[in-house]
Write a protein that holds these residues in place. Structure first.
Motif, PDB file in Angstrom:
ATOM      1  N   LEU A   7      -1.308 -22.563 -35.820  1.00  0.00           N
ATOM      2  CA  LEU A   7      -0.617 -21.284 -35.645  1.00  0.00           C
ATOM      3  C   LEU A   7      -1.633 -20.158 -35.448  1.00  0.00           C
ATOM      4  O   LEU A   7      -1.465 -19.309 -34.570  1.00  0.00           O
ATOM      5  N   ILE A   8      -2.696 -20.172 -36.213  1.00  0.00           N
ATOM      6  CA  ILE A   8      -3.745 -19.148 -36.075  1.00  0.00           C
ATOM      7  C   ILE A   8      -4.358 -19.217 -34.679  1.00  0.00           C
ATOM      8  O   ILE A   8      -4.588 -18.187 -34.037  1.00  0.00           O
ATOM      9  N   GLU A   9      -4.596 -20.422 -34.209  1.00  0.00           N
ATOM     10  CA  GLU A   9      -5.157 -20.585 -32.862  1.00  0.00           C
ATOM     11  C   GLU A   9      -4.205 -20.006 -31.806  1.00  0.00           C
ATOM     12  O   GLU A   9      -4.633 -19.335 -30.881  1.00  0.00           O
ATOM     13  N   GLU A  10      -2.910 -20.254 -31.953  1.00  0.00           N
ATOM     14  CA  GLU A  10      -1.915 -19.756 -30.998  1.00  0.00           C
ATOM     15  C   GLU A  10      -1.811 -18.234 -31.016  1.00  0.00           C
ATOM     16  O   GLU A  10      -1.516 -17.619 -29.988  1.00  0.00           O
ATOM     17  N   LEU A  11      -2.025 -17.618 -32.163  1.00  0.00           N
ATOM     18  CA  LEU A  11      -1.874 -16.174 -32.287  1.00  0.00           C
ATOM     19  C   LEU A  11      -3.001 -15.392 -31.625  1.00  0.00           C
ATOM     20  O   LEU A  11      -2.839 -14.205 -31.360  1.00  0.00           O
ATOM     21  N   ALA A  12      -4.120 -16.042 -31.371  1.00  0.00           N
ATOM     22  CA  ALA A  12      -5.266 -15.365 -30.743  1.00  0.00           C
ATOM     23  C   ALA A  12      -5.518 -14.028 -31.430  1.00  0.00           C
ATOM     24  O   ALA A  12      -5.494 -12.968 -30.811  1.00  0.00           O
ATOM     25  N   LEU A  13      -5.752 -14.090 -32.730  1.00  0.00           N
ATOM     26  CA  LEU A  13      -5.862 -12.896 -33.559  1.00  0.00           C
ATOM     27  C   LEU A  13      -6.949 -11.921 -33.131  1.00  0.00           C
ATOM     28  O   LEU A  13      -6.857 -10.730 -33.395  1.00  0.00           O
ATOM     29  N   HIS A  14      -7.969 -12.430 -32.500  1.00  0.00           N
ATOM     30  CA  HIS A  14      -9.113 -11.569 -32.195  1.00  0.00           C
ATOM     31  C   HIS A  14      -9.093 -11.033 -30.760  1.00  0.00           C
ATOM     32  O   HIS A  14     -10.061 -10.425 -30.315  1.00  0.00           O
ATOM     33  N   ASN A  15      -7.975 -11.232 -30.065  1.00  0.00           N
ATOM     34  CA  ASN A  15      -7.849 -10.622 -28.726  1.00  0.00           C
ATOM     35  C   ASN A  15      -7.800  -9.113 -28.890  1.00  0.00           C
ATOM     36  O   ASN A  15      -7.056  -8.604 -29.716  1.00  0.00           O
ATOM     37  N   GLN A  16      -8.591  -8.445 -28.095  1.00  0.00           N
ATOM     38  CA  GLN A  16      -8.676  -6.992 -28.159  1.00  0.00           C
ATOM     39  C   GLN A  16      -9.402  -6.508 -26.920  1.00  0.00           C
ATOM     40  O   GLN A  16     -10.153  -7.273 -26.305  1.00  0.00           O
ATOM     41  N   VAL A  17      -9.197  -5.264 -26.544  1.00  0.00           N
ATOM     42  CA  VAL A  17      -9.978  -4.672 -25.467  1.00  0.00           C
ATOM     43  C   VAL A  17     -11.333  -4.327 -26.086  1.00  0.00           C
ATOM     44  O   VAL A  17     -11.440  -3.390 -26.878  1.00  0.00           O
ATOM     45  N   GLN A  18     -12.317  -5.127 -25.759  1.00  0.00           N
ATOM     46  CA  GLN A  18     -13.656  -4.919 -26.308  1.00  0.00           C
ATOM     47  C   GLN A  18     -14.350  -3.774 -25.570  1.00  0.00           C
ATOM     48  O   GLN A  18     -14.111  -3.553 -24.387  1.00  0.00           O
ATOM     49  N   LEU A  19     -15.221  -3.083 -26.259  1.00  0.00           N
ATOM     50  CA  LEU A  19     -15.929  -1.951 -25.668  1.00  0.00           C
ATOM     51  C   LEU A  19     -16.696  -2.360 -24.419  1.00  0.00           C
ATOM     52  O   LEU A  19     -16.676  -1.655 -23.405  1.00  0.00           O
ATOM     53  N   GLU A  20     -17.319  -3.519 -24.465  1.00  0.00           N
ATOM     54  CA  GLU A  20     -18.103  -3.973 -23.310  1.00  0.00           C
ATOM     55  C   GLU A  20     -17.227  -4.354 -22.119  1.00  0.00           C
ATOM     56  O   GLU A  20     -17.709  -4.455 -20.991  1.00  0.00           O
ATOM     57  N   ASP A  21     -15.920  -4.535 -22.353  1.00  0.00           N
ATOM     58  CA  ASP A  21     -14.992  -4.857 -21.263  1.00  0.00           C
ATOM     59  C   ASP A  21     -14.488  -3.607 -20.532  1.00  0.00           C
ATOM     60  O   ASP A  21     -13.899  -3.713 -19.461  1.00  0.00           O
ATOM     61  N   ILE A  22     -14.699  -2.449 -21.137  1.00  0.00           N
ATOM     62  CA  ILE A  22     -14.222  -1.205 -20.538  1.00  0.00           C
ATOM     63  C   ILE A  22     -15.294  -0.703 -19.567  1.00  0.00           C
ATOM     64  O   ILE A  22     -16.412  -0.397 -19.985  1.00  0.00           O
ATOM     65  N   PRO A  23     -14.951  -0.625 -18.288  1.00  0.00           N
ATOM     66  CA  PRO A  23     -15.948  -0.169 -17.303  1.00  0.00           C
ATOM     67  C   PRO A  23     -16.437   1.248 -17.614  1.00  0.00           C
ATOM     68  O   PRO A  23     -15.730   2.044 -18.230  1.00  0.00           O
ATOM     69  N   LYS A  24     -17.621   1.524 -17.178  1.00  0.00           N
ATOM     70  CA  LYS A  24     -18.209   2.850 -17.399  1.00  0.00           C
ATOM     71  C   LYS A  24     -17.756   3.856 -16.337  1.00  0.00           C
ATOM     72  O   LYS A  24     -18.231   4.974 -16.313  1.00  0.00           O
ATOM     73  N   ILE A  25     -16.851   3.437 -15.488  1.00  0.00           N
ATOM     74  CA  ILE A  25     -16.263   4.343 -14.493  1.00  0.00           C
ATOM     75  C   ILE A  25     -14.792   4.537 -14.831  1.00  0.00           C
ATOM     76  O   ILE A  25     -14.180   3.702 -15.499  1.00  0.00           O
ATOM     77  N   ASP A  26     -14.224   5.637 -14.379  1.00  0.00           N
ATOM     78  CA  ASP A  26     -12.808   5.903 -14.621  1.00  0.00           C
ATOM     79  C   ASP A  26     -11.953   4.947 -13.795  1.00  0.00           C
ATOM     80  O   ASP A  26     -12.343   4.523 -12.703  1.00  0.00           O
ATOM     81  N   LEU A  27     -10.794   4.594 -14.346  1.00  0.00           N
ATOM     82  CA  LEU A  27      -9.907   3.604 -13.717  1.00  0.00           C
ATOM     83  C   LEU A  27      -8.572   4.215 -13.330  1.00  0.00           C
ATOM     84  O   LEU A  27      -8.092   5.147 -13.971  1.00  0.00           O
TER      85      LEU A  27
END
Length: 190
Positions: A7-27
């Motif tokens: 169940l924990i694996e299915e919940l993907a508890l740690h999914n989040q928009v990580q800082l490094e995933d946010i581009p340094k340009i406006d979207l």
């Protein structure tokens, strides 16, 4: 080593928009939606579920849950705020979310606040919360199994007991969060 809980694996508890995933340009809005869809893909309850839509984001903007855009583009700060809104809106009313983020929005808009350290702290808390939740879920599963032991139709009752227990725990956290919102607002009025 502890056994993996499916169940924990299915919940993907740690999914989040990580800082490094946010581009340094406006979207643009479609790019923001794609970022969230990618970041939370594993968290969806069903295939057709939408994480974020144009309507949702436009409603957040109209409701002033984040400060105004520049040239119809979303900055890194906007994306961090939308991530916070996305998490909070599942528990708090939109009005409460607005109240909670009001001070952060004002300071970010006036460029008096760098949101990155705040957001990094938030992500760190999220990680710890996920780990603590995994342990607590295991504890509640064992407790529900013990309480259901010896009952007729044990498997079904065990599942119902666990669901009821998780809902109750969720309600306790929700009430605590609402009380903290009230205290935050009372502090601003005083």
């Amino acid at each position: 080593m502890t056994e993996k809980n499916p169940l924990i694996e299915e919940l993907a508890l740690h999914n989040q928009v990580q800082l490094e995933d946010i581009p340094k340009i406006d979207l643009y809005i479609d790019q923001v939606i794609q970022l969230f869809e990618t970041s939370f893909a594993e968290s969806k309850r069903s295939e057709g579920e939408k994480i974020l839509t144009k309507t949702m984001i436009n409603n957040y903007a109209k409701g002033k849950l984040f400060y105004p855009l520049h040239n119809k583009k979303y900055s890194r700060n906007h994306i961090m705020l939308i991530s916070l809104i996305y998490q909070m809106k599942s528990v708090l009313s939109i009005n409460d979310v607005k109240k909670v983020l009001e001070g952060i929005n004002k300071k970010a808009e006036q460029q008096e606040l760098n949101l990155e350290p705040f957001y990094t702290s938030y992500l760190s808390l999220q990680q710890g919360n996920g780990d603590a939740f995994a342990e607590e879920l295991s504890r509640q599963e064992k407790s529900a199994a013990q309480k259901a032991a010896g009952m007729e139709h044990m498997g079904e009752f065990e599942q119902v007991l666990l669901i009821a227990s998780l809902v109750h725990t969720s309600n306790l956290y929700k009430r605590a969060a609402e009380r903290l919102v009230d205290q935050l607002m009372a502090g601003k009025e005083g």
